[in-house]
Design a protein around this motif. Sequence first.
Motif, PDB file in Angstrom:
ATOM      1  N   PHE A 115       0.971  -1.094  -0.017  1.00  0.00           N
ATOM      2  CA  PHE A 115      -0.161   0.119   0.040  1.00  0.00           C
ATOM      3  C   PHE A 115       0.868   1.289   0.029  1.00  0.00           C
ATOM      4  O   PHE A 115       0.506   2.447  -0.367  1.00  0.00           O
TER       5      PHE A 115
ATOM      6  N   TYR B 225      -3.562   4.797  -6.352  1.00  0.00           N
ATOM      7  CA  TYR B 225      -4.553   3.886  -5.794  1.00  0.00           C
ATOM      8  C   TYR B 225      -6.084   4.264  -6.412  1.00  0.00           C
ATOM      9  O   TYR B 225      -6.434   3.426  -6.985  1.00  0.00           O
TER      10      TYR B 225
ATOM     11  N   LYS C 201     -19.841   0.667  -3.669  1.00  0.00           N
ATOM     12  CA  LYS C 201     -19.518   1.552  -2.423  1.00  0.00           C
ATOM     13  C   LYS C 201     -20.901   2.267  -2.197  1.00  0.00           C
ATOM     14  O   LYS C 201     -21.480   2.315  -1.060  1.00  0.00           O
TER      15      LYS C 201
ATOM     16  N   ALA D 250      -9.590   0.253   7.534  1.00  0.00           N
ATOM     17  CA  ALA D 250      -8.935   0.109   6.501  1.00  0.00           C
ATOM     18  C   ALA D 250      -9.262   1.193   5.389  1.00  0.00           C
ATOM     19  O   ALA D 250      -9.709   0.803   4.146  1.00  0.00           O
TER      20      ALA D 250
ATOM     21  N   ILE E 197     -15.336   5.506   1.378  1.00  0.00           N
ATOM     22  CA  ILE E 197     -16.751   5.089   2.242  1.00  0.00           C
ATOM     23  C   ILE E 197     -16.935   6.316   3.018  1.00  0.00           C
ATOM     24  O   ILE E 197     -18.138   6.539   3.266  1.00  0.00           O
TER      25      ILE E 197
ATOM     26  N   ASN F  89      -4.255  -0.279  13.673  1.00  0.00           N
ATOM     27  CA  ASN F  89      -4.485  -1.501  13.220  1.00  0.00           C
ATOM     28  C   ASN F  89      -5.893  -2.141  13.585  1.00  0.00           C
ATOM     29  O   ASN F  89      -6.039  -2.292  14.865  1.00  0.00           O
TER      30      ASN F  89
ATOM     31  N   GLU G 175      -6.693  -5.113  14.000  1.00  0.00           N
ATOM     32  CA  GLU G 175      -6.609  -6.090  14.908  1.00  0.00           C
ATOM     33  C   GLU G 175      -6.428  -5.614  16.153  1.00  0.00           C
ATOM     34  O   GLU G 175      -6.553  -6.629  17.270  1.00  0.00           O
TER      35      GLU G 175
ATOM     36  N   GLY H 214     -14.030  -1.901   3.695  1.00  0.00           N
ATOM     37  CA  GLY H 214     -14.101  -2.068   2.350  1.00  0.00           C
ATOM     38  C   GLY H 214     -12.584  -2.532   1.598  1.00  0.00           C
ATOM     39  O   GLY H 214     -11.713  -1.743   1.763  1.00  0.00           O
TER      40      GLY H 214
ATOM     41  N   GLY I 204     -10.570  -4.272   2.746  1.00  0.00           N
ATOM     42  CA  GLY I 204      -9.381  -4.036   3.538  1.00  0.00           C
ATOM     43  C   GLY I 204      -9.258  -5.620   4.227  1.00  0.00           C
ATOM     44  O   GLY I 204      -8.007  -5.776   4.447  1.00  0.00           O
TER      45      GLY I 204
ATOM     46  N   MET J 155      -5.464  -8.488   6.154  1.00  0.00           N
ATOM     47  CA  MET J 155      -5.023  -8.527   7.410  1.00  0.00           C
ATOM     48  C   MET J 155      -4.747  -9.939   7.866  1.00  0.00           C
ATOM     49  O   MET J 155      -5.117 -10.743   7.230  1.00  0.00           O
TER      50      MET J 155
HETATM   51  C1  LIG Z   1      -7.551  -1.807  -0.971  1.00  0.00           C
HETATM   52  S1  LIG Z   1      -7.375  -0.540   0.249  1.00  0.00           S
HETATM   53  C2  LIG Z   1      -8.962  -0.193   0.650  1.00  0.00           C
HETATM   54  C3  LIG Z   1      -9.285   1.207   0.731  1.00  0.00           C
HETATM   55  C4  LIG Z   1     -10.557   1.698   1.049  1.00  0.00           C
HETATM   56  N1  LIG Z   1     -11.281   1.066   2.011  1.00  0.00           N
HETATM   57  C5  LIG Z   1     -11.429   1.422  -0.367  1.00  0.00           C
HETATM   58  O1  LIG Z   1     -12.233   0.598  -0.385  1.00  0.00           O
HETATM   59  O2  LIG Z   1     -11.052   2.161  -1.391  1.00  0.00           O
HETATM   60  C6  LIG Z   1      -7.079  -1.614   1.590  1.00  0.00           C
HETATM   61  C7  LIG Z   1      -6.509  -0.683   2.957  1.00  0.00           C
HETATM   62  O3  LIG Z   1      -6.434  -1.676   3.874  1.00  0.00           O
HETATM   63  C8  LIG Z   1      -5.646  -1.271   4.709  1.00  0.00           C
HETATM   64  N2  LIG Z   1      -5.103  -2.257   5.755  1.00  0.00           N
HETATM   65  C9  LIG Z   1      -4.400  -3.441   5.543  1.00  0.00           C
HETATM   66  N3  LIG Z   1      -4.201  -3.880   6.720  1.00  0.00           N
HETATM   67  C10 LIG Z   1      -4.836  -3.450   7.915  1.00  0.00           C
HETATM   68  C11 LIG Z   1      -4.961  -3.445   9.127  1.00  0.00           C
HETATM   69  N4  LIG Z   1      -4.459  -4.493   9.911  1.00  0.00           N
HETATM   70  N5  LIG Z   1      -5.588  -2.472   9.949  1.00  0.00           N
HETATM   71  C12 LIG Z   1      -5.934  -1.191   9.221  1.00  0.00           C
HETATM   72  N6  LIG Z   1      -5.826  -1.191   7.694  1.00  0.00           N
HETATM   73  C13 LIG Z   1      -5.203  -2.118   7.056  1.00  0.00           C
HETATM   74  C14 LIG Z   1      -4.275  -0.781   3.956  1.00  0.00           C
HETATM   75  O4  LIG Z   1      -3.300   0.130   4.317  1.00  0.00           O
HETATM   76  C15 LIG Z   1      -5.174  -0.151   2.805  1.00  0.00           C
HETATM   77  O5  LIG Z   1      -5.173   1.333   3.057  1.00  0.00           O
END
Ligand SMILES: C[S@@+](CC[C@H](N)C(=O)[O-])C[C@H]1O[C@@H](n2cnc3c(N)ncnc32)[C@H](O)[C@@H]1O
Length: 315
Positions: free
Chosen positions: A59, A66, A82, A101, A107, A187, A189, A204, A206, A210
């Motif tokens: 990312f 993106y 969305k 995420a 969103i 995070n 988690e 979304g 995201g 994980m």
């Molecule tokens: C594909 S993007 C989605 C962004 C947005 N939700 C969208 O729909 O356009 C995935 C996002 O998940 C985040 N992400 C991945 N692992 C994560 C975690 N453990 N906790 C929070 N965010 C996380 C990444 O940093 C990234 O910004």
Amino acid sequence: MAVVVIKRCGVGLCHRLCGITGRHWFPRLQHTDRQYIETQFGFERVSESEKREKVQQVFDNVAQKYDIMNDLMTLGIHRLWKERLLRLMKPYPGTQLLDVAGGTGDIAFLFLDYIHSQREAQMHRDLKSWQNLSWLEISKSYQETGQDLLGGSHAVICDINPKMMTFGKKKAQQLGYTEGLSWVVGNAEELPFVDEKFDIYTVGFGIRNMAHIKQALQEAYRVLKPGGRFLCLEFSQVNNPLISRIYDLYSFQVIPVLGEVIAGDWKSYQYLVESIRLFPAQEEFKAMIEDAGFMKVNYHNLTSGIAAIHSGFKL
Ligand SMILES: C[S@@+](CC[C@H](N)C(=O)[O-])C[C@H]1O[C@@H](n2cnc3c(N)ncnc32)[C@H](O)[C@@H]1O
């Protein structure tokens, strides 16, 4: 714990390609015994910490492009998905949303638009009933009684990647989302929020990134108020065999090429495609959400199951 077993496909072209190149070209066909392990980075088996690092790297790499890549890869359809999420969410003025995420903010922005339009409609209704008051006076009286145009609604965007959010903040400024929004690095988690803080939790595209999906779901449950709603928009499994094959071809042969041409990054997009293939199918993911304690769990397939929205309530 589930296991992914990628077997060589037994049919035609795919079998020959796999044999010649030693690479699995059409994984959907190969997954005769397809199950899910969280510590997979795409098709590569990694440790939990390696997965976190690699996802962060992906990312970091894709952040700048993106949004444009999202539009290109899905031909803009992610916007419709969305919007569907918003229609299912049905937020109301005063809703406290946590978008985990949240990346570049799509969103949360849709949420604010939705609330704003509801409040405007309310003000129009008030204007009709309070014939002798002007729009400005009504607006003032809303403010005096402590009600803003969002009716106290607020969206928190939480993401583990600061770079994604930096681009999100720029976008928010450009589009004029200045109120009712905050950005928190965190995070999923191990969310940096107290128990029972939010009315709605969204995630979304995201959750498949994980390392501990189970833990992320438990955290979603913890931070929601009783009666709160969980909604997850994620790529899923296509049920129609013909669409599935076309989709596989497009995903594995076109998306990484687009990634290379537009973002100069084949590998990150190869990972994104692989991670989609390995994510649990609709029913399996539904069971995981139920295991976290959510009730009335349901899902809606979008575009033949290319994506799905899972939802549930904390009762
Ligand atoms: C594909 S993007 C989605 C962004 C947005 N939700 C969208 O729909 O356009 C995935 C996002 O998940 C985040 N992400 C991945 N692992 C994560 C975690 N453990 N906790 C929070 N965010 C996380 C990444 O940093 C990234 O910004």
